[in-house]
Scaffold this motif. Structure first.
Motif, PDB file in Angstrom:
ATOM      1  N   THR A   1      -0.371   2.446 -13.610  1.00 50.20           N
ATOM      2  CA  THR A   1      -1.781   2.199 -13.885  1.00 50.20           C
ATOM      3  C   THR A   1      -1.963   0.934 -14.725  1.00 50.20           C
ATOM      4  O   THR A   1      -2.887   0.163 -14.495  1.00 50.20           O
ATOM      5  CB  THR A   1      -2.399   3.409 -14.611  1.00 50.20           C
ATOM      6  OG1 THR A   1      -2.222   4.567 -13.797  1.00 50.20           O
ATOM      7  CG2 THR A   1      -3.874   3.211 -14.866  1.00 50.20           C
ATOM      8  N   ALA A   2      -1.060   0.717 -15.667  1.00 53.04           N
ATOM      9  CA  ALA A   2      -1.187  -0.410 -16.586  1.00 53.04           C
ATOM     10  C   ALA A   2      -0.753  -1.737 -15.970  1.00 53.04           C
ATOM     11  O   ALA A   2      -1.165  -2.787 -16.438  1.00 53.04           O
ATOM     12  CB  ALA A   2      -0.364  -0.142 -17.841  1.00 53.04           C
ATOM     13  N   ASN A   3       0.055  -1.702 -14.923  1.00 54.53           N
ATOM     14  CA  ASN A   3       0.605  -2.935 -14.352  1.00 54.53           C
ATOM     15  C   ASN A   3      -0.282  -3.460 -13.228  1.00 54.53           C
ATOM     16  O   ASN A   3      -0.303  -2.898 -12.133  1.00 54.53           O
ATOM     17  CB  ASN A   3       2.022  -2.683 -13.839  1.00 54.53           C
ATOM     18  CG  ASN A   3       2.726  -3.962 -13.453  1.00 54.53           C
ATOM     19  OD1 ASN A   3       2.101  -4.976 -13.166  1.00 54.53           O
ATOM     20  ND2 ASN A   3       4.042  -3.914 -13.452  1.00 54.53           N
TER      21      ASN A   3
ATOM     22  N   GLN B   1       0.018  14.030  -2.121  1.00 52.18           N
ATOM     23  CA  GLN B   1       1.001  13.169  -1.472  1.00 52.18           C
ATOM     24  C   GLN B   1       0.561  12.809  -0.050  1.00 52.18           C
ATOM     25  O   GLN B   1       0.643  11.658   0.368  1.00 52.18           O
ATOM     26  CB  GLN B   1       2.363  13.845  -1.419  1.00 52.18           C
ATOM     27  CG  GLN B   1       3.399  13.003  -0.701  1.00 52.18           C
ATOM     28  CD  GLN B   1       4.694  13.732  -0.466  1.00 52.18           C
ATOM     29  OE1 GLN B   1       4.816  14.920  -0.737  1.00 52.18           O
ATOM     30  NE2 GLN B   1       5.674  13.031   0.057  1.00 52.18           N
ATOM     31  N   ARG B   2       0.095  13.793   0.670  1.00 52.46           N
ATOM     32  CA  ARG B   2      -0.359  13.526   2.038  1.00 52.46           C
ATOM     33  C   ARG B   2      -1.560  12.578   2.046  1.00 52.46           C
ATOM     34  O   ARG B   2      -1.685  11.724   2.915  1.00 52.46           O
ATOM     35  CB  ARG B   2      -0.683  14.823   2.748  1.00 52.46           C
ATOM     36  CG  ARG B   2       0.565  15.617   3.081  1.00 52.46           C
ATOM     37  CD  ARG B   2       0.232  16.959   3.713  1.00 52.46           C
ATOM     38  NE  ARG B   2       1.414  17.762   3.844  1.00 52.46           N
ATOM     39  CZ  ARG B   2       2.066  17.927   4.991  1.00 52.46           C
ATOM     40  NH1 ARG B   2       1.632  17.359   6.088  1.00 52.46           N
ATOM     41  NH2 ARG B   2       3.142  18.681   5.029  1.00 52.46           N
ATOM     42  N   MET B   3      -2.435  12.740   1.049  1.00 56.50           N
ATOM     43  CA  MET B   3      -3.583  11.846   0.962  1.00 56.50           C
ATOM     44  C   MET B   3      -3.129  10.424   0.651  1.00 56.50           C
ATOM     45  O   MET B   3      -3.661   9.454   1.220  1.00 56.50           O
ATOM     46  CB  MET B   3      -4.559  12.332  -0.100  1.00 56.50           C
ATOM     47  CG  MET B   3      -5.819  11.520  -0.170  1.00 56.50           C
ATOM     48  SD  MET B   3      -6.980  12.307  -1.301  1.00 56.50           S
ATOM     49  CE  MET B   3      -8.379  11.250  -1.071  1.00 56.50           C
ATOM     50  N   ALA B   4      -2.155  10.266  -0.242  1.00 54.33           N
ATOM     51  CA  ALA B   4      -1.631   8.938  -0.570  1.00 54.33           C
ATOM     52  C   ALA B   4      -1.049   8.269   0.669  1.00 54.33           C
ATOM     53  O   ALA B   4      -1.300   7.084   0.925  1.00 54.33           O
ATOM     54  CB  ALA B   4      -0.574   9.041  -1.663  1.00 54.33           C
ATOM     55  N   THR B   5      -0.295   9.012   1.434  1.00 56.91           N
ATOM     56  CA  THR B   5       0.284   8.478   2.664  1.00 56.91           C
ATOM     57  C   THR B   5      -0.808   8.100   3.654  1.00 56.91           C
ATOM     58  O   THR B   5      -0.762   7.031   4.277  1.00 56.91           O
ATOM     59  CB  THR B   5       1.246   9.505   3.295  1.00 56.91           C
ATOM     60  OG1 THR B   5       2.271   9.814   2.336  1.00 56.91           O
ATOM     61  CG2 THR B   5       1.877   8.980   4.563  1.00 56.91           C
ATOM     62  N   PHE B   6      -1.799   8.956   3.787  1.00 58.96           N
ATOM     63  CA  PHE B   6      -2.918   8.700   4.699  1.00 58.96           C
ATOM     64  C   PHE B   6      -3.649   7.419   4.311  1.00 58.96           C
ATOM     65  O   PHE B   6      -3.931   6.559   5.155  1.00 58.96           O
ATOM     66  CB  PHE B   6      -3.866   9.904   4.694  1.00 58.96           C
ATOM     67  CG  PHE B   6      -5.055   9.747   5.599  1.00 58.96           C
ATOM     68  CD1 PHE B   6      -4.940   9.951   6.964  1.00 58.96           C
ATOM     69  CD2 PHE B   6      -6.293   9.395   5.076  1.00 58.96           C
ATOM     70  CE1 PHE B   6      -6.036   9.813   7.799  1.00 58.96           C
ATOM     71  CE2 PHE B   6      -7.394   9.252   5.904  1.00 58.96           C
ATOM     72  CZ  PHE B   6      -7.268   9.462   7.278  1.00 58.96           C
TER      73      PHE B   6
ATOM     74  N   VAL C   1      -8.485   6.616  -9.359  1.00 61.95           N
ATOM     75  CA  VAL C   1      -8.967   7.996  -9.417  1.00 61.95           C
ATOM     76  C   VAL C   1      -7.817   8.991  -9.581  1.00 61.95           C
ATOM     77  O   VAL C   1      -7.995  10.072 -10.144  1.00 61.95           O
ATOM     78  CB  VAL C   1      -9.780   8.319  -8.138  1.00 61.95           C
ATOM     79  CG1 VAL C   1     -10.119   9.785  -8.040  1.00 61.95           C
ATOM     80  CG2 VAL C   1     -11.040   7.479  -8.097  1.00 61.95           C
ATOM     81  N   LEU C   2      -6.630   8.631  -9.137  1.00 66.72           N
ATOM     82  CA  LEU C   2      -5.526   9.589  -9.089  1.00 66.72           C
ATOM     83  C   LEU C   2      -5.117  10.125 -10.455  1.00 66.72           C
ATOM     84  O   LEU C   2      -4.899  11.322 -10.607  1.00 66.72           O
ATOM     85  CB  LEU C   2      -4.316   8.964  -8.390  1.00 66.72           C
ATOM     86  CG  LEU C   2      -3.160   9.915  -8.155  1.00 66.72           C
ATOM     87  CD1 LEU C   2      -3.598  11.077  -7.274  1.00 66.72           C
ATOM     88  CD2 LEU C   2      -2.000   9.178  -7.527  1.00 66.72           C
ATOM     89  N   GLU C   3      -5.027   9.260 -11.455  1.00 68.03           N
ATOM     90  CA  GLU C   3      -4.566   9.727 -12.760  1.00 68.03           C
ATOM     91  C   GLU C   3      -5.508  10.774 -13.361  1.00 68.03           C
ATOM     92  O   GLU C   3      -5.055  11.857 -13.737  1.00 68.03           O
ATOM     93  CB  GLU C   3      -4.364   8.571 -13.725  1.00 68.03           C
ATOM     94  CG  GLU C   3      -3.799   9.036 -15.047  1.00 68.03           C
ATOM     95  CD  GLU C   3      -3.488   7.898 -15.992  1.00 68.03           C
ATOM     96  OE1 GLU C   3      -2.992   8.182 -17.076  1.00 68.03           O
ATOM     97  OE2 GLU C   3      -3.755   6.727 -15.653  1.00 68.03           O
ATOM     98  N   PRO C   4      -6.819  10.527 -13.456  1.00 67.13           N
ATOM     99  CA  PRO C   4      -7.685  11.575 -14.009  1.00 67.13           C
ATOM    100  C   PRO C   4      -7.721  12.822 -13.131  1.00 67.13           C
ATOM    101  O   PRO C   4      -7.841  13.937 -13.632  1.00 67.13           O
ATOM    102  CB  PRO C   4      -9.060  10.917 -14.112  1.00 67.13           C
ATOM    103  CG  PRO C   4      -8.987   9.634 -13.398  1.00 67.13           C
ATOM    104  CD  PRO C   4      -7.549   9.284 -13.215  1.00 67.13           C
TER     105      PRO C   4
END
Length: 166
Positions: free
Chosen positions: A87-89, A133-138, A153-156
């Motif tokens: 997130t920071a990079n 994980q499936r959503m990230a791949t999609f 959005v993923l972290e929160p």
């Protein structure tokens, strides 16, 4: 800065018996990570291997359930640190971040699968993480231009998952 033997003992106790990472134990005791690492190394040189004592204390505790929880907790600490670093990079391209997140989610799922026989309560969280994980791949495959929004959005959302299933 010189620290008292009591401070050194407290760092050791937090690391060995409370199973807190050395970095967090050092922070809680107000010492630098380098000092805590040096103490751990010096103790090992004199026969007091903190890692061996930590493992023995873990085995003597609640047995296999405790080991599984400790392994899962250790993984989650690394998972969060990796998420924070990603997130920071801002130098990592969005597509690469999504691929890294998918890989991280895969590792998470494998860790959960290994522990869910021992800790059935992790099953729901494993299912939730598989969906992520499936959503990230999609998103990586079908909508790469939305990768930055997904990462944002993923972290929160991960924190929400932990509240719901953790």
């Amino acid at each position: 800065m010189a620290h008292t033997p009591e401070t050194r003992d407290k760092v050791r106790r937090l690391y060995v018996f409370d199973r807190i990472s050395l970095e967090v134990a050092a922070m809680q005791c107000g010492v630098s990570m380098s000092a805590a690492s040096r103490w751990k190394r010096e103790s090992a040189d004199t026969g007091d291997d903190w890692d061996k004592v930590r493992a023995a204390a873990l085995l003597a505790g609640d047995g296999i359930e405790s080991i599984a929880r400790a392994a899962l907790a250790g993984f989650m600490t690394q998972y969060q640190a990796t998420m924070d670093a990603l997130t920071a990079n801002d130098q990592i391209p969005a597509e690469k971040k999504v691929a890294m997140l998918a890989s991280l989610a895969d590792s998470f799922n494998k860790t959960i699968a290994a522990s869910k026989r021992v800790l059935p309560e992790t099953s729901q969280l494993a299912t939730a993480m598989e969906v992520v994980q499936r959503m990230a791949t999609f998103i990586r495959d079908k909508y790469p231009k939305h990768a930055n929004a997904f990462v944002e959005v993923l972290e929160p959302f991960g924190e929400e998952l932990a509240k719901w299933y953790g």
